[in-house]
Design a protein around this motif. Structure first.
Motif, PDB file in Angstrom:
ATOM      1  N   VAL A 222       2.752  -3.212  -7.572  1.00 34.24           N
ATOM      2  CA  VAL A 222       2.076  -1.943  -7.286  1.00 34.24           C
ATOM      3  C   VAL A 222       2.173  -1.012  -8.489  1.00 34.24           C
ATOM      4  O   VAL A 222       3.158  -1.018  -9.227  1.00 34.24           O
ATOM      5  CB  VAL A 222       2.646  -1.242  -6.028  1.00 34.24           C
ATOM      6  CG1 VAL A 222       2.356  -2.036  -4.778  1.00 34.24           C
ATOM      7  CG2 VAL A 222       4.135  -0.998  -6.155  1.00 34.24           C
ATOM      8  N   ASP A 223       1.138  -0.228  -8.661  1.00 37.32           N
ATOM      9  CA  ASP A 223       1.027   0.716  -9.768  1.00 37.32           C
ATOM     10  C   ASP A 223       1.739   2.013  -9.395  1.00 37.32           C
ATOM     11  O   ASP A 223       1.313   2.728  -8.482  1.00 37.32           O
ATOM     12  CB  ASP A 223      -0.455   0.962 -10.051  1.00 37.32           C
ATOM     13  CG  ASP A 223      -0.706   1.899 -11.218  1.00 37.32           C
ATOM     14  OD1 ASP A 223       0.252   2.557 -11.665  1.00 37.32           O
ATOM     15  OD2 ASP A 223      -1.859   1.983 -11.676  1.00 37.32           O
ATOM     16  N   ALA A 224       2.826   2.335 -10.094  1.00 37.09           N
ATOM     17  CA  ALA A 224       3.602   3.541  -9.776  1.00 37.09           C
ATOM     18  C   ALA A 224       2.793   4.813  -9.968  1.00 37.09           C
ATOM     19  O   ALA A 224       3.090   5.845  -9.363  1.00 37.09           O
ATOM     20  CB  ALA A 224       4.859   3.597 -10.645  1.00 37.09           C
ATOM     21  N   MET A 225       1.750   4.751 -10.805  1.00 36.69           N
ATOM     22  CA  MET A 225       0.956   5.948 -11.083  1.00 36.69           C
ATOM     23  C   MET A 225       0.084   6.357  -9.895  1.00 36.69           C
ATOM     24  O   MET A 225      -0.464   7.461  -9.881  1.00 36.69           O
ATOM     25  CB  MET A 225       0.093   5.722 -12.324  1.00 36.69           C
ATOM     26  CG  MET A 225       0.896   5.573 -13.602  1.00 36.69           C
ATOM     27  SD  MET A 225      -0.124   5.305 -15.062  1.00 36.69           S
ATOM     28  CE  MET A 225      -0.863   6.917 -15.266  1.00 36.69           C
ATOM     29  N   THR A 226      -0.055   5.482  -8.894  1.00 39.14           N
ATOM     30  CA  THR A 226      -0.879   5.823  -7.729  1.00 39.14           C
ATOM     31  C   THR A 226      -0.096   6.578  -6.663  1.00 39.14           C
ATOM     32  O   THR A 226      -0.628   6.917  -5.618  1.00 39.14           O
ATOM     33  CB  THR A 226      -1.503   4.558  -7.111  1.00 39.14           C
ATOM     34  OG1 THR A 226      -0.456   3.651  -6.729  1.00 39.14           O
ATOM     35  CG2 THR A 226      -2.434   3.869  -8.085  1.00 39.14           C
ATOM     36  N   GLY A 227       1.185   6.826  -6.891  1.00 44.53           N
ATOM     37  CA  GLY A 227       1.975   7.666  -6.006  1.00 44.53           C
ATOM     38  C   GLY A 227       2.028   7.172  -4.576  1.00 44.53           C
ATOM     39  O   GLY A 227       2.401   6.035  -4.304  1.00 44.53           O
ATOM     40  N   GLN A 228       1.638   8.046  -3.639  1.00 41.60           N
ATOM     41  CA  GLN A 228       1.695   7.692  -2.219  1.00 41.60           C
ATOM     42  C   GLN A 228       0.832   6.488  -1.880  1.00 41.60           C
ATOM     43  O   GLN A 228       1.158   5.725  -0.965  1.00 41.60           O
ATOM     44  CB  GLN A 228       1.253   8.882  -1.362  1.00 41.60           C
ATOM     45  CG  GLN A 228       2.367   9.818  -0.977  1.00 41.60           C
ATOM     46  CD  GLN A 228       3.477   9.125  -0.190  1.00 41.60           C
ATOM     47  OE1 GLN A 228       3.254   8.555   0.867  1.00 41.60           O
ATOM     48  NE2 GLN A 228       4.680   9.168  -0.727  1.00 41.60           N
ATOM     49  N   ASN A 229      -0.255   6.289  -2.631  1.00 41.14           N
ATOM     50  CA  ASN A 229      -1.098   5.110  -2.383  1.00 41.14           C
ATOM     51  C   ASN A 229      -0.323   3.821  -2.628  1.00 41.14           C
ATOM     52  O   ASN A 229      -0.562   2.805  -1.971  1.00 41.14           O
ATOM     53  CB  ASN A 229      -2.354   5.146  -3.276  1.00 41.14           C
ATOM     54  CG  ASN A 229      -3.379   6.145  -2.761  1.00 41.14           C
ATOM     55  OD1 ASN A 229      -3.365   6.487  -1.585  1.00 41.14           O
ATOM     56  ND2 ASN A 229      -4.239   6.621  -3.639  1.00 41.14           N
ATOM     57  N   ALA A 230       0.609   3.850  -3.577  1.00 43.99           N
ATOM     58  CA  ALA A 230       1.431   2.665  -3.843  1.00 43.99           C
ATOM     59  C   ALA A 230       2.290   2.341  -2.627  1.00 43.99           C
ATOM     60  O   ALA A 230       2.471   1.165  -2.268  1.00 43.99           O
ATOM     61  CB  ALA A 230       2.319   2.905  -5.071  1.00 43.99           C
ATOM     62  N   VAL A 231       2.803   3.375  -1.975  1.00 49.19           N
ATOM     63  CA  VAL A 231       3.626   3.183  -0.777  1.00 49.19           C
ATOM     64  C   VAL A 231       2.773   2.644   0.368  1.00 49.19           C
ATOM     65  O   VAL A 231       3.168   1.718   1.084  1.00 49.19           O
ATOM     66  CB  VAL A 231       4.309   4.509  -0.361  1.00 49.19           C
ATOM     67  CG1 VAL A 231       5.173   4.301   0.869  1.00 49.19           C
ATOM     68  CG2 VAL A 231       5.150   5.049  -1.514  1.00 49.19           C
ATOM     69  N   ASN A 232       1.574   3.213   0.530  1.00 44.00           N
ATOM     70  CA  ASN A 232       0.670   2.747   1.580  1.00 44.00           C
ATOM     71  C   ASN A 232       0.257   1.298   1.353  1.00 44.00           C
ATOM     72  O   ASN A 232       0.171   0.499   2.298  1.00 44.00           O
ATOM     73  CB  ASN A 232      -0.575   3.641   1.637  1.00 44.00           C
ATOM     74  CG  ASN A 232      -0.242   5.082   1.996  1.00 44.00           C
ATOM     75  OD1 ASN A 232       0.790   5.345   2.618  1.00 44.00           O
ATOM     76  ND2 ASN A 232      -1.085   6.018   1.591  1.00 44.00           N
ATOM     77  N   THR A 233       0.008   0.945   0.077  1.00 48.50           N
ATOM     78  CA  THR A 233      -0.346  -0.435  -0.258  1.00 48.50           C
ATOM     79  C   THR A 233       0.799  -1.376   0.083  1.00 48.50           C
ATOM     80  O   THR A 233       0.597  -2.443   0.681  1.00 48.50           O
ATOM     81  CB  THR A 233      -0.680  -0.550  -1.769  1.00 48.50           C
ATOM     82  OG1 THR A 233      -1.812   0.271  -2.056  1.00 48.50           O
ATOM     83  CG2 THR A 233      -0.985  -1.983  -2.157  1.00 48.50           C
ATOM     84  N   ALA A 234       2.016  -0.983  -0.287  1.00 47.77           N
ATOM     85  CA  ALA A 234       3.186  -1.822  -0.008  1.00 47.77           C
ATOM     86  C   ALA A 234       3.362  -2.025   1.490  1.00 47.77           C
ATOM     87  O   ALA A 234       3.654  -3.139   1.953  1.00 47.77           O
ATOM     88  CB  ALA A 234       4.439  -1.185  -0.608  1.00 47.77           C
ATOM     89  N   GLU A 235       3.161  -0.959   2.250  1.00 44.99           N
ATOM     90  CA  GLU A 235       3.305  -1.056   3.701  1.00 44.99           C
ATOM     91  C   GLU A 235       2.246  -1.988   4.291  1.00 44.99           C
ATOM     92  O   GLU A 235       2.536  -2.814   5.158  1.00 44.99           O
ATOM     93  CB  GLU A 235       3.193   0.337   4.324  1.00 44.99           C
ATOM     94  CG  GLU A 235       3.619   0.396   5.773  1.00 44.99           C
ATOM     95  CD  GLU A 235       3.667   1.820   6.300  1.00 44.99           C
ATOM     96  OE1 GLU A 235       4.344   2.041   7.314  1.00 44.99           O
ATOM     97  OE2 GLU A 235       3.024   2.708   5.693  1.00 44.99           O
TER      98      GLU A 235
END
Length: 476
Positions: A222-235
């Motif tokens: 996941v791309d850390a620069m996407t912030g909360q989107n990275a967390v949503n993607t991981a979930e």
């Protein structure tokens, strides 16, 4: 650099707390509010922030910290401990199969850096474990994805199994695993397809590959620069695939760092690696305790020492030590050391790993331009072979010629030669056992001094630019 805003705000909050001496409950409430705002601004998940602040506050009140000695220091410790806990407490090693090959399935959305990360991890295992990995190109949809993986394989000298873009990805994986078994590869990396977003077709294909390969690891990039989107993607990926770990990329970019602080708490899955640079060697194990230390501006000496040991050639270091003992260190050796320091990465990142440097006023708003070291090298390259080997012959006329050849001011050449002589003197003292301070933490004395030289040069330049801006503003 990631966490820069969070680090700055937390340091300001803790400095205000330290100045108070005695800390009241009102001070604690204000501190917790500032921490909450700092974490939210860093794009940390709201529920994670809520739990984090409540835990720290309850521990501070419940353990009578406010009535004890150094309450501010103890609150900082509580925050540090909770940061570590939130990010996973300990580093999580790669899962390894009892029999070869260990199969690692790489997943992620387009643009996260999945293919490059696949190569970085394969190279890391090859260098550190003498592994014989095989890369399998199972992304048949993204334009040039197969070609990119082949190029990555060539760069790191690792074989790639590919069938172009016309074959079925599941069949490619099946035949790739057969080749790995035949060639006795001990690791197989499956570079799967990505999408711009999670969709049913993508997930079905990934599930089919998982059912066939039975991977020991499913790493989500996941791309850390996407912030909360990275967390949503991981979930989202975790719900569908039950991932085993996460790799955060672009952590060296302009990111607020919220993903690193949220992913473990939201998914329950560890961050195993972080990518912090464009070179194939720029992949590090994720250590929650070290990351917490960096977030709080306390440096990260363990990572710095490991980085030094990895990036500095041991044989060359021994030869350099011999020259130091014999006092024969010259400008040829100086350039070699400059090159090795540059290989370690951006100077500002190196400096911030040193305790106390992250909040050093001299480094605030300093843009550490890589050109500073190139200018140093240009000066050396303008010297004759004799001048490089025997700096004592550098009289004023030679220095003027060198300055003209390098396109640098004479004063800069004089300053660099003076610093070089000081460094030689320092190294001579080190070789006799007179060793103090931080000099030497980077490359046994040599690069530590070089780092200081580079930093001093950069700070001087920034002060000069600041004065120019002030003059301009006054004119306006």
């Amino acid at each position: 650099m990631a966490f820069e805003g969070l680090t700055e705000r937390l340091q300001k909050t803790f400095n205000n707390l330290r100045r108070k001496g005695k800390v009241t409950e009102a001070d604690l409430r204000d501190t917790m509010r500032e921490i909450r705002l700092a974490l939210l601004e860093a794009d940390v998940n709201f529920q994670v922030v809520k739990k984090f602040v409540k835990t720290v506050r309850d521990q501070a009140v419940g353990t009578d910290i406010l009535d004890g000695l150094n309450p501010a220091q103890q609150i900082v410790k509580l925050v540090n401990d909770e940061l570590v806990k939130t990010m996973g407490s300990t580093d999580a090693p790669l899962n390894k199969s009892d029999k070869i090959p260990t199969i690692i399935m790489m997943a992620g959305l387009q643009g996260a850096g999945k293919t490059t990360t696949t190569g970085k991890l394969a190279l890391k295992l090859k260098n550190e474990q003498h592994a014989r990995p095989l890369l399998v190109a199972a992304d048949v949809y993204r334009p040039a994805a197969v070609d990119q993986l082949v190029q990555v394989g060539e760069r790191i000298d690792v074989p790639v199994y590919q069938e172009g873009t016309d074959a079925n990805p599941v069949d490619i994986v099946r035949r790739g695993l057969a080749q790995a078994a035949e060639n006795k590869n001990d690791y197989v990396f499956i570079d799967t397809a990505g999408r711009l977003q999670i969709d049913e077709k993508l997930m079905q294909e990934l599930s089919d590959i998982k059912s066939l390969a039975h991977p020991d690891e499913i790493l989500l990039v996941v791309d850390a620069m996407t912030g909360q989107n990275a967390v949503n993607t991981a979930e989202g990926f975790n719900n569908q695939l039950d991932i085993t770990g996460v790799v955060l990329t672009k952590l060296d970019g302009d990111t607020r760092g919220g993903a690193a602080l949220s992913i473990r708490a939201v998914t329950g899955k560890p961050i195993k690696f972080v990518g912090q640079g464009e070179k194939m060697e720029d992949l590090d194990v994720f250590h929650p305790d070290r990351m917490a230390s960096r977030i709080l501006g306390m440096g990260d000496m363990l990572t710095l020492i490991e980085k030094t040991q990895r990036d500095f050639d041991q044989k060359q270091a021994e030869e350099m030590n011999q020259k130091i003992r014999e006092n024969t260190f010259d400008f040829n050796d100086f350039v070699d050391q400059l090159n090795q320091v540059q290989n370690m990465g951006p100077m500002e990142d190196i400096m911030k790993m040193i305790p106390g440097m992250a909040n050093n006023p001299a480094l605030q708003n300093v843009n550490m331009d890589p050109k500073d070291m190139e200018h140093m090298k240009a000066v050396v390259y303008s010297m004759t072979p004799q001048e490089r080997e025997d700096p004592d012959i550098l009289n004023p006329s030679r220095r003027r010629r060198i300055a003209a050849g390098a396109g640098r001011p004479v004063v800069e050449v004089n300053r660099m030669i003076k610093q070089f002589n000081q460094m030689k003197k320092m190294m001579n003292q080190v070789s006799k056992g007179n060793f103090n301070g931080l000099d030497g933490m980077l490359g046994k004395g040599v690069s530590g001094r070089l780092s200081k030289m580079a930093m001093n040069s950069m700070v001087r330049r920034n002060k000069k630019n600041k004065k120019k801006r002030m003059k301009k503003n006054k004119k306006k």
